[in-house]
Design a protein around this motif. Structure first.
Motif, mmCIF file in Angstrom:
data_model
loop_
_atom_site.group_PDB
_atom_site.id
_atom_site.type_symbol
_atom_site.label_atom_id
_atom_site.label_comp_id
_atom_site.label_asym_id
_atom_site.label_seq_id
_atom_site.Cartn_x
_atom_site.Cartn_y
_atom_site.Cartn_z
ATOM 1 N N HIS A 180 30.177 35.890 44.134
ATOM 2 C CA HIS A 180 30.532 37.243 43.723
ATOM 3 C C HIS A 180 29.304 38.152 43.676
ATOM 4 N N ALA A 181 28.131 37.557 43.390
ATOM 5 C CA ALA A 181 26.914 38.361 43.293
ATOM 6 C C ALA A 181 26.646 39.142 44.584
ATOM 7 N N LEU A 183 28.877 40.359 46.719
ATOM 8 C CA LEU A 183 29.768 41.525 46.756
ATOM 9 C C LEU A 183 29.324 42.582 45.760
ATOM 10 N N ILE A 184 28.897 42.157 44.577
ATOM 11 C CA ILE A 184 28.495 43.102 43.541
ATOM 12 C C ILE A 184 27.213 43.836 43.928
ATOM 13 N N CYS A 185 26.316 43.170 44.639
ATOM 14 C CA CYS A 185 25.096 43.834 45.085
ATOM 15 C C CYS A 185 25.382 44.969 46.065
ATOM 16 N N GLY A 187 28.297 46.716 45.882
ATOM 17 C CA GLY A 187 28.949 47.722 45.058
ATOM 18 C C GLY A 187 30.445 47.802 45.249
ATOM 19 N N ARG A 188 31.108 48.381 44.239
ATOM 20 C CA ARG A 188 32.558 48.547 44.265
ATOM 21 C C ARG A 188 32.987 49.381 45.470
ATOM 22 N N GLN A 191 33.186 46.128 49.744
ATOM 23 C CA GLN A 191 33.397 44.727 50.099
ATOM 24 C C GLN A 191 33.272 44.514 51.611
ATOM 25 N N THR A 214 36.823 39.982 43.994
ATOM 26 C CA THR A 214 35.726 40.496 43.174
ATOM 27 C C THR A 214 36.125 41.724 42.379
ATOM 28 N N TYR A 215 36.686 42.723 43.042
ATOM 29 C CA TYR A 215 36.970 43.989 42.371
ATOM 30 C C TYR A 215 38.456 44.321 42.289
ATOM 31 N N GLU A 221 42.228 42.448 48.839
ATOM 32 C CA GLU A 221 40.941 42.100 49.423
ATOM 33 C C GLU A 221 41.101 41.161 50.615
#
Length: 387
Positions: A180-181, A183-185, A187-188, A191, A214-215, A221
């Motif tokens: 998940h990190a 995808l989070i890097c 940003g929302r 993806q 993730t979001y 997704e």
């Protein structure tokens, strides 16, 4: 002035081999026996249960036990790794007691922890016999123990594992795609950018498996991953935390429906996150593969003990244990039988203890693949994990 650097709390292989990785009372025992000029010739056995119980566990860790005892003037016999056992000795040592007294603590640790992990892995394998199952549990244990966890998982029938350094040690390539990190890097709402960057940066040998929870909604997704990577997408992974899953089986069926509706029924669906045999059994018909973590890595060690059962040729034992050197047999119906070594075993039974060391020299070979095949065959034979 340079600041002092910290080191890891890891007992070195040298300390293990030298017998310093021991409980203090073994050091005191050694000192006392040497002071008294006593060093009897003994037979010692490692057991979890004295008599067969019908509750089988999978033996692992014998390779490390052999490495520990190699070079010491002892004979060692053991049940082969990958054998299911439910009573009687799994390993027998014969020699002068001081040749191995200090090694007991490490010996039991090697066998107990690995056997617990391997047993849990075999439970998962039996719960989803036709699925891809990978070990994802390295993060739950001390880094020094990761190779043991991954080897035990393979021995229990897993198809692979995630830990890179363990793979280097075991001669196997680690598996895994993205956390998940990643995808989070990005940003929302980004993806697609993350999935596409992974596709561009990662070697072709790594399957394009997009993490799709993730979001937003897993179905949303998954559809977006398909649109972003097209036919380069080989699978998706759902790692949805338990508090957000709802009816996880229904979610997976929705995702597969949407993939099929787009002509992508060959895109595999992998699941991870808090899975064990019960969830694998429930979801094996709607998922293609699983990543299992804590159920294997956090498994309770098997409660092995080492006991002297013969001193200078005479049978002995402490209270609650059985005296005399023993043999263990597997009968045709899969059951175990424990008997004295100098007596005949049951008719048409297979003797399980095999030579490992003779006069401290290794006489056995160790193969993860052979042990895994043995474990699966034994599971069929004994009905292990049947529901």
């Amino acid at each position: 002035m340079d600041s002092p650097s910290l080191d890891f709390d890891v007992v070195s292989p040298g300390a293990i081999r030298d017998g310093r990785a021991t409980d203090a009372y073994f050091a005191h025992t050694e000192e006392t026996l040497r002071h008294a000029d006593r060093n009897p010739h003994v037979v010692a056995e490692v057991t979890a249960d004295q008599f067969p119980t019908g509750e089988f566990e999978l033996l692992a860790g014998v390779k490390d036990a052999a490495a520990l005892l190699e070079g010491h003037d002892v004979d060692v016999d053991a049940i082969p790794e990958g054998t299911l056992f439910d009573g009687g000795p799994v390993l027998r040592i014969e020699g002068d007691y001081l040749a191995f007294a200090r090694l007991e603590t490490s010996l039991l640790g090697f066998l107990s922890h690995a056997s617990g992990c391997a047993t849990a892995a075999l439970e998962c394998r039996r719960a989803a016999p036709d699925s891809t199952v990978l070990s994802f549990g390295a993060r739950h244990v001390h880094p020094a123990a990761t190779a043991m966890v991954e080897r035990s998982a393979l021995l229990g029938g897993f198809d692979g594992f995630s830990h890179v350094a363990a793979g280097e040690l075991l001669g196997r390539e680690a598996s895994g795609t993205m956390p998940h990190a990643l995808l989070i890097c990005f940003g929302r709402g980004q993806q697609e950018a993350a999935w596409q960057a992974f596709d561009e940066a990662t070697p072709e040998s790594v399957p394009r498996i997009a993490l799709c929870d993730t979001y937003s909604d897993e179905k949303d997704e998954a559809i977006r991953a398909v649109e972003a990577l097209g036919d380069r997408l080989s699978g998706i992974r759902l790692d949805t935390t338990g508090s957000r899953r709802g009816d996880f089986r229904h979610i997976i069926r929705e995702v597969k429906w949407e993939l099929d509706a787009r002509g992508l029924d060959d895109v595999d669906v992998f699941l991870s996150g808090g899975l064990g045999p019960a969830s694998l059994r429930e979801l094996r018909d709607v998922a293609d593969g699983f990543g299992v973590g804590g159920y294997v890595s956090n498994a309770d060690p098997v409660d092995f003990a080492l006991d002297i059962v013969e001193v200078d040729g005479e049978p002995v034992s402490k209270r609650g244990k059985l005296s005399g050197a023993k043999s263990v047999y597997r009968t045709a119906d899969g059951a175990h039988h424990v008997g004295l070594r100098d007596r005949d075993g049951p008719e048409d039974a297979e003797s399980l203890l095999e030579p490992v060391l003779r006069d401290g020299e290794l006489v056995a070979e160790f193969s993860i693949d052979d042990a895994a095949e043995r474990a699966l065959a034994d599971a069929d034979r004994t009905g292990f994990g049947d529901e």
